[in-house]
Design a protein around this motif. Structure first.
Motif, short mmCIF file in Angstrom:
data_model
loop_
_atom_site.label_atom_id
_atom_site.label_comp_id
_atom_site.label_asym_id
_atom_site.label_seq_id
_atom_site.Cartn_x
_atom_site.Cartn_y
_atom_site.Cartn_z
N ALA A 195 71.50 44.78 36.34
CA ALA A 195 71.06 43.04 36.34
C ALA A 195 70.49 42.89 34.72
N THR A 196 70.13 43.92 34.31
CA THR A 196 69.31 43.82 33.01
C THR A 196 69.87 44.58 31.81
N ILE A 197 71.09 44.91 31.75
CA ILE A 197 71.70 45.74 30.64
C ILE A 197 71.41 44.98 29.35
N GLU A 200 72.63 45.53 23.08
CA GLU A 200 72.90 46.61 22.28
C GLU A 200 73.43 47.95 23.48
N GLN A 201 72.89 47.90 24.47
CA GLN A 201 73.37 48.84 25.45
C GLN A 201 74.71 48.62 26.18
N ASP A 202 74.97 47.13 26.20
CA ASP A 202 76.55 46.63 26.70
C ASP A 202 77.45 46.96 25.88
N GLY A 222 67.36 54.36 27.33
CA GLY A 222 68.27 54.00 28.50
C GLY A 222 69.57 54.80 28.17
N LYS A 223 69.69 55.73 27.66
CA LYS A 223 70.90 56.61 27.45
C LYS A 223 71.60 57.17 28.68
N THR A 224 70.73 57.63 29.61
CA THR A 224 71.26 57.74 30.71
C THR A 224 71.86 56.82 31.60
N ALA A 225 70.96 55.72 31.56
CA ALA A 225 71.41 54.58 32.39
C ALA A 225 73.00 53.96 31.71
N VAL A 226 72.80 53.98 30.28
CA VAL A 226 73.97 53.43 29.93
C VAL A 226 75.30 54.46 29.94
N PHE A 540 62.60 51.39 26.79
CA PHE A 540 62.07 50.61 28.13
C PHE A 540 61.38 51.37 28.97
N ARG A 541 61.29 52.56 28.85
CA ARG A 541 60.36 53.45 29.75
C ARG A 541 58.92 53.40 29.28
N VAL A 542 58.73 53.87 28.31
CA VAL A 542 56.97 54.27 27.88
C VAL A 542 56.62 53.34 26.96
N LEU A 649 63.82 63.03 33.16
CA LEU A 649 63.07 62.69 34.67
C LEU A 649 62.07 61.53 33.96
N GLU A 650 61.46 60.80 35.05
CA GLU A 650 60.38 59.82 34.58
C GLU A 650 59.41 59.39 35.84
N TYR A 651 58.15 59.22 35.56
CA TYR A 651 57.37 58.83 36.62
C TYR A 651 56.43 57.75 36.36
N THR A 681 56.78 61.80 27.07
CA THR A 681 57.45 60.56 27.16
C THR A 681 58.21 60.21 28.27
N ARG A 682 57.76 60.84 29.47
CA ARG A 682 58.10 60.61 30.80
C ARG A 682 57.13 59.49 31.67
N ALA A 683 56.22 58.88 31.05
CA ALA A 683 55.43 57.82 31.65
C ALA A 683 55.78 56.53 31.70
N1 LIG Z 1 68.50 47.69 30.07
C1 LIG Z 1 67.62 48.01 31.08
N2 LIG Z 1 67.03 47.48 32.06
C2 LIG Z 1 66.06 47.75 32.92
N3 LIG Z 1 65.62 49.01 33.01
C3 LIG Z 1 66.20 49.98 31.94
C4 LIG Z 1 67.23 49.32 30.79
N4 LIG Z 1 67.49 50.49 30.11
C5 LIG Z 1 66.48 51.44 30.42
N5 LIG Z 1 65.87 51.32 31.68
C6 LIG Z 1 65.25 51.98 32.32
O1 LIG Z 1 64.37 52.80 31.34
C7 LIG Z 1 64.20 54.11 31.89
C8 LIG Z 1 64.63 55.19 30.69
O2 LIG Z 1 65.88 54.93 30.71
P1 LIG Z 1 66.82 56.35 30.56
O3 LIG Z 1 66.29 57.53 31.60
O4 LIG Z 1 68.26 55.79 30.80
O5 LIG Z 1 66.34 56.71 29.33
P2 LIG Z 1 66.81 57.98 28.19
O6 LIG Z 1 67.25 57.39 27.00
O7 LIG Z 1 68.08 58.76 28.94
O8 LIG Z 1 65.53 58.65 28.18
P3 LIG Z 1 65.40 60.26 28.00
O9 LIG Z 1 65.72 60.55 26.74
O10 LIG Z 1 63.87 60.37 28.18
O11 LIG Z 1 66.06 61.17 28.80
C9 LIG Z 1 64.74 54.28 33.12
O12 LIG Z 1 64.16 53.85 34.34
C10 LIG Z 1 65.91 52.93 32.95
O13 LIG Z 1 66.23 52.57 34.36
#
Ligand SMILES: Nc1ncnc2c1ncn2[C@@H]1O[C@H](COP(=O)(O)OP(=O)(O)OP(=O)(O)O)[C@@H](O)[C@H]1O
Length: 705
Positions: A195-197, A200-202, A222-226, A540-542, A649-651, A681-683
């Motif tokens: 819903a929120t890509i 730059e990720q798209d 968002g690397k993993t998500a992408v 997006f996380r931290v 991982l993240e918390y 950088t997990r928070a």
């Molecule tokens: N476009 C987005 N919309 C909503 N949430 C997002 C978006 N991009 C990333 N996130 C969220 O941000 C968090 C971090 O994403 P992700 O784990 O993919 O990052 P990463 O770059 O792989 O991080 P790391 O280097 O720590 O492994 C996740 O919870 C992910 O769902």
């Protein structure tokens, strides 16, 4: 006529036309009904008359069952999350902000839904018409007049957010729904971000199937998500091709894979394999990893130079024929002289084909030489004769003698235990010390009893590929790539040799002795030197305060990299507490209890050596705890995470125990600081660091103490 996907306005429609939310809910209800009808259609398919035999019927039923499963209406997964109205018929100035029924309109969701006439009610997010939902902007509206995002609470459509892309007076603003989505407390595994890509990720998600992309991205960008969404996209755009060739997601360890494993199924993709490099190579070679290497031996075994050592080893058994080969056919003897056999062998060595393929070609070549002689003496042998000659005992004996069969595991066993053989194969490649460092002091008796290390399994996999080509998949996503050795990159590279790859990583988070120093180098080991390298820096996380604190380490761990920004400013998200040594465990438990008062998941991250003490402290205090990879649920939300497993991982809330111990847990300071960078950088919402020892230099005088 209304736009696509919306029924014509009904003059007797009892809905208030000025209440957009009500209208959207009506469309949601109608889409649900349509989805049910689609499912019902599939369920009532009668295949008795269309399949001739039992096997076909089974296969078809299997497909139908999968389709029924894919069409399930998951109550808590909204059917659509966005809407696009094309700008063809802009709202007249001053007109009320009601829905414009004449606009071409699409609802964007996780899957395609159509009505009884086949007209779309919801469009799959991956379809080309959905692309502007992610990419259109005020600068480049891409023909879109209105973009609407929907907010849901427990499956109920409760909010929407509009952007009028072609309205010059409307200011560009950050999406509150995006922020809410990111801050939605985390319980359970990773979730999708369809819903929120972000634009730059798209761009990375929708890169063509033939393109390999490498993404350098700071933590939480968002690397993993992408990577996961890219697989889902490719499977949609090239379903048949990839169903044939296969897709694979590679992650660093089991707990990480468990964390991400639900994302693709939630996007309707059930057939993507997820594995570690170790899984792949042990499966391919049949060896079991039961041993470890010291860091120096592991570094050498992972070095790309080992590929040449192995190449020499594999071919070392090839000898030049000393005698001619004599084939007896009926009353005649055919002799191929040694010099001609030597030419054949040399040619096969030089042709660069796989060792095993050359071994299979050799008898045919010799037979060909025999046939030439037969023809010269007036005979007219056909293919059957050539095949018979190739299978002749004399030819078989020749092949056995000059081109012996190679068993990859046995070869590596010999290489690592036979001083002379290793010297011969590594001459001019490894130094004397390197040679000594990888030689086994106590050679095992056989392949089964050997305590193979993870690096050994990769060597065997390389040797196996020199003998017989490893089958290539259509697409491979490689996550946390920065930790791979050159030999591991090669192992992954051969699994996508004729396909493409998505390589994801962060050079600043490399914590292995062989961690990647440059993406160009890594990509060349992977066999994709021309891949584009993209950088993601929007985090997006931290929260901002926490990423700024962690980024103080960057000049010490990866000087060339850009600092991540954060899309969220959560004041008070960072707390650093200094305590006396004897108070440390208690203070950490207190910090966990405080975190537990809030919603969401809690990660207590500590140096691996500190984990047993903290486990006892939590148990004594009656605080339930989980191990990484175990799913959090409402009853158990705190995970005790050894620093070496925190990557990826993240918390929602992180309590970090004794940062100096995390640094000291690694063999050198730079690796230690990198490990600390990962832990910091997990928070998502807040980080509390508790320390008794002085903080590592770059972090001193920081935080709100
Ligand atoms: N476009 C987005 N919309 C909503 N949430 C997002 C978006 N991009 C990333 N996130 C969220 O941000 C968090 C971090 O994403 P992700 O784990 O993919 O990052 P990463 O770059 O792989 O991080 P790391 O280097 O720590 O492994 C996740 O919870 C992910 O769902």
């Amino acid at each position: 006529m209304s736009g696509h996907g919306m029924p014509d306005p009904d003059p007797l429609d009892p809905l208030d036309p000025l209440d957009p939310l009500e209208r959207e809910r009506a469309h949601l209800a109608a889409s649900r009904t349509a989805l049910r009808a689609m499912r019902h259609d599939v369920e009532s398919l009668d295949i008795r008359n269309v399949t001739a035999n039992w096997v076909n019927a089974e296969a078809l039923q299997h497909q139908i069952d999968a389709r029924i499963e894919a069409l399930a209406d998951l109550a808590d997964t909204p059917l659509f999350f966005g809407r696009l109205d094309h700008a063809d018929s802009p709202r007249p100035p001053g007109a009320p902000e009601q829905d414009d029924p004449s606009a071409v309109r699409y609802y964007i969701g996780r899957r395609h839904v159509h009505d009884a006439d086949g007209d779309p009610m919801v469009i799959d997010w991956r379809a080309p018409v959905s692309q502007p939902f992610y990419r259109a902007s005020k600068k480049d509206p891409q023909g879109i007049g209105l973009r609407r995002r929907f907010g849901y609470t427990g499956g109920e459509l409760t909010a929407y957010e509009d952007e009028r892309l072609s309205d010059p007076d409307e200011a560009e603003k950050a999406s509150a729904l995006l922020r809410l989505e990111i801050e939605r407390p985390r319980v359970g595994p990773m979730r999708d971000i369809v819903a929120t890509i972000q634009p730059e990720q798209d761009e990375i998600v929708r890169t063509g199937v033939d393109g390999t992309v490498c993404v350098q991205g700071a933590p939480g960008t968002g690397k993993t998500a992408v990577g996961l969404h890219r697989v889902a996209y490719l499977l949609y755009a090239h379903r048949e091709r990839l169903a044939r060739t296969g897709t694979l997601v590679i992650g660093p360890n089991r707990s990480f894979l468990r964390y991400i494993e639900q994302v693709l199924p939630a996007l309707g993709e059930l057939a993507v394999r997820q594995a570690t490099v170790e899984d792949l190579v042990t499966e391919a070679t049949g060896v079991e990893v039961r041993g470890t290497d010291d860091p120096e031996a592991a570094r050498i075994k992972g070095d790309a130079r080992m590929a040449e050592v192995l190449r020499r080893a594999v071919r070392s058994g090839v000898t030049m024929p000393a005698e001619s080969c004599v084939v007896v056919r009926g009353s005649r003897r055919w002799r191929v002289p040694a010099y001609e056999l030597e030419e054949i062998v040399r040619e096969l060595l030089e042709r660069g084909i796989r060792y095993g393929a050359a071994r299979e070609a050799l008898p045919q070549r010799v037979a060909h030489a025999v046939l030439t002689r037969m023809e010269r003496s007036g005979e007219a042998p056909d293919d059957r004769v050539q095949n018979a000659v190739a299978r002749d005992a004399a030819v078989k004996a020749l092949v056995k003698a000059v081109w012996p069969e190679v068993d990859p595991a046995r070869l590596v066993l010999r290489l690592l235990s036979d001083d002379g053989f290793l010297a011969e194969c590594s001459e001019g490649i490894l130094t004397e010390e390197e040679h000594k460092a990888i030689l086994w002091t106590k050679p095992p008796r056989g392949v089964r009893s050997a305590k193979w290390s993870a690096a050994d399994a990769v060597l065997i996999d390389e040797a196996a590929d020199l003998v017989r080509r490893t089958p290539s998949l259509g697409h491979v996503v490689l996550d946390e790539a920065q930790d791979l050795s050159p030999m591991q990159y090669r192992a992954v590279g051969r699994r996508c040799a004729t396909g493409s790859a998505t390589v994801l990583g962060d050079l600043a988070q490399g914590t292995t002795p062989w961690a990647t120093a440059s993406w160009a180098e890594a990509l060349s080991h992977l066999g994709k030197p021309d891949a584009a390298v993209e950088e993601l820096t929007r985090g997006f996380r931290v929260p901002r305060e926490v990423i700024a604190y962690a980024s103080r380490l960057l000049p010490h761990i990866a000087p060339g990299l850009s600092e991540a920004t954060s899309i969220r400013d959560a004041a008070g998200s960072l707390r650093v507490r200094a305590v006396e040594v004897e108070e440390l465990d208690g203070a950490v438990v207190d910090a966990c209890r405080e975190a537990l008062e809030r919603e969401g998941s809690i990660g207590l991250i500590a140096a691996d050596a500190r984990v047993p003490a903290l486990a006892s402290a939590l148990d004594a205090a009656g605080v339930p705890r989980l191990s990484p990879g175990t799913e959090t649920d409402a009853g158990a939300r705190l995970t005790l995470v050894p620093a070496t497993l925190a990557k990826g991982l993240e918390y929602d809330h992180v309590v970090l125990d004794e940062p100096a111990a995390v640094v000291d847990g690694e063999p050198d300071e730079r690796t230690g600081l990198r490990r600390l960078y990962v832990c910091l950088t997990r928070a998502v919402s807040g980080l509390t660091a508790v320390h008794a020892a002085p903080l590592p230099d770059p972090l001193r005088d920081g935080g709100d103490a």
